[in-house]
Design a protein around this motif. Sequence first.
Motif, PDB file in Angstrom:
ATOM      1  N   ASN A   1       7.804 -58.585  36.960  1.00  0.00           N
ATOM      2  CA  ASN A   1       8.865 -58.237  36.263  1.00  0.00           C
ATOM      3  C   ASN A   1       8.487 -57.858  34.770  1.00  0.00           C
ATOM      4  O   ASN A   1       9.470 -58.160  33.996  1.00  0.00           O
ATOM      5  CB  ASN A   1      10.049 -59.206  36.057  1.00  0.00           C
ATOM      6  CG  ASN A   1      11.392 -58.683  35.904  1.00  0.00           C
ATOM      7  OD1 ASN A   1      11.669 -57.268  35.836  1.00  0.00           O
ATOM      8  ND2 ASN A   1      12.191 -59.433  35.394  1.00  0.00           N
TER       9      ASN A   1
ATOM     10  N   ASP B   1       9.687 -51.968  35.260  1.00  0.00           N
ATOM     11  CA  ASP B   1      10.713 -51.569  36.067  1.00  0.00           C
ATOM     12  C   ASP B   1      10.102 -50.816  37.295  1.00  0.00           C
ATOM     13  O   ASP B   1      10.222 -50.988  38.367  1.00  0.00           O
ATOM     14  CB  ASP B   1      11.846 -51.174  35.581  1.00  0.00           C
ATOM     15  CG  ASP B   1      12.430 -51.658  34.490  1.00  0.00           C
ATOM     16  OD1 ASP B   1      12.916 -52.827  34.915  1.00  0.00           O
ATOM     17  OD2 ASP B   1      12.483 -51.337  33.258  1.00  0.00           O
TER      18      ASP B   1
ATOM     19  N   THR C   1       7.816 -50.304  43.409  1.00  0.00           N
ATOM     20  CA  THR C   1       9.175 -51.021  42.829  1.00  0.00           C
ATOM     21  C   THR C   1       8.888 -52.652  43.437  1.00  0.00           C
ATOM     22  O   THR C   1       8.088 -52.697  44.279  1.00  0.00           O
ATOM     23  CB  THR C   1      10.279 -50.397  43.304  1.00  0.00           C
ATOM     24  OG1 THR C   1      10.464 -50.290  44.557  1.00  0.00           O
ATOM     25  CG2 THR C   1      10.491 -49.185  42.671  1.00  0.00           C
TER      26      THR C   1
ATOM     27  N   THR D   1      16.150 -52.156  41.896  1.00  0.00           N
ATOM     28  CA  THR D   1      15.727 -51.181  41.095  1.00  0.00           C
ATOM     29  C   THR D   1      16.717 -51.004  40.101  1.00  0.00           C
ATOM     30  O   THR D   1      17.922 -50.650  40.537  1.00  0.00           O
ATOM     31  CB  THR D   1      15.158 -50.097  41.599  1.00  0.00           C
ATOM     32  OG1 THR D   1      14.014 -50.112  42.598  1.00  0.00           O
ATOM     33  CG2 THR D   1      14.546 -49.111  40.567  1.00  0.00           C
ATOM     34  N   SER D   2      16.503 -50.990  38.891  1.00  0.00           N
ATOM     35  CA  SER D   2      17.634 -50.850  37.945  1.00  0.00           C
ATOM     36  C   SER D   2      18.174 -49.540  37.735  1.00  0.00           C
ATOM     37  O   SER D   2      17.534 -48.274  38.414  1.00  0.00           O
ATOM     38  CB  SER D   2      17.312 -51.105  36.610  1.00  0.00           C
ATOM     39  OG  SER D   2      16.341 -50.194  35.983  1.00  0.00           O
TER      40      SER D   2
ATOM     41  N   ALA E   1      16.200 -47.190  35.912  1.00  0.00           N
ATOM     42  CA  ALA E   1      14.836 -46.701  36.552  1.00  0.00           C
ATOM     43  C   ALA E   1      15.200 -45.820  37.627  1.00  0.00           C
ATOM     44  O   ALA E   1      14.344 -44.640  37.690  1.00  0.00           O
ATOM     45  CB  ALA E   1      14.285 -48.120  37.283  1.00  0.00           C
TER      46      ALA E   1
END
Length: 314
Positions: free
Chosen positions: A139, A142, A269, A275-276, A279
């Motif tokens: 972490n 991303d 990922t 996944t944000s 991102a």
Amino acid sequence: MTSRELEIFHAIMSSRSLTEAAASLGISQPALSKALKRLEDRLRMPLFRRIKGRLHPTLEAENLFPESARLMQEIARFGRSATELRDGEAGLLRIAASASLGISVVPLAVAEFARAFPKVKIVSHFVPATTAAELVVGNHVDVGLCLSPVSNPGSVTQSLATVPMVCAIHPDHPLAASPAIRPRDLMGERLISFSSGTYFGQLLDDAFAKDGMERHTAIELITAIQAPALVLQGAGVALVDRYMEGSGFPGIVWRPFVPQVLLPVNVITSTMRPTSRLANRFLERLTAALEAHRVRQAGGPAHPGTGTSSRGRA
């Protein structure tokens, strides 16, 4: 004191009128009077006094008012930040990319992303593929981007495109006149390339074997970004991925390598968290940059680069 009670106190102090404060809060005046009474009971001190029909704050209320104003501003700022994060308009995007991607399509995607989301802070790393996967799993970033398969528990890899390997040649070298380079053309040449223990090296070994040749590397690369400088210094000819054409070294001649060796453009990922949004929006722009690069390169061999055109093709 709750946030609602803070809002009530601040509204009354700002207007010095229960009627106006109630209207601004969207409640009735009796409801506001009851809420104020509950707040004073909670604080165990009066905040307002009625003198000749007018509402006057106590000294304690006057002392609390600047702090309430600051807190209301912080709450409003928090709300704006939450909205921006929800809509992908602010936040932090962290990327780890291999060197050749980091100097070619990634800058194009980052530039487009930055124009669309100017409030987002972007942190970019140049790292090997295995390190990119480790950073994703830990972490620390991303998304990771690389040109080789990666196997790391806690991460998943998706291929977005492929890119061929090409030959980088000094402009004065006899091979610069060749339309394409085969393994047999490189016999007797000082080859700048990757070790047989690497993914790239294994693919090249297979390509040489198909041509009945054995690959011998004079200068082994850890990362392709070293290759153009070595070629320009006359150290040899290099086999690298085509994204290196955007390395910004004028004068290098780029020729396709036959048989074609294709490398996957992989996105790494995490399997442990989603996944944000930021991102995903970056990956949309990266996909567009990859397609634009493919279209520019389609239909013909790699060709001589200059400082300007090489960057343009990246």
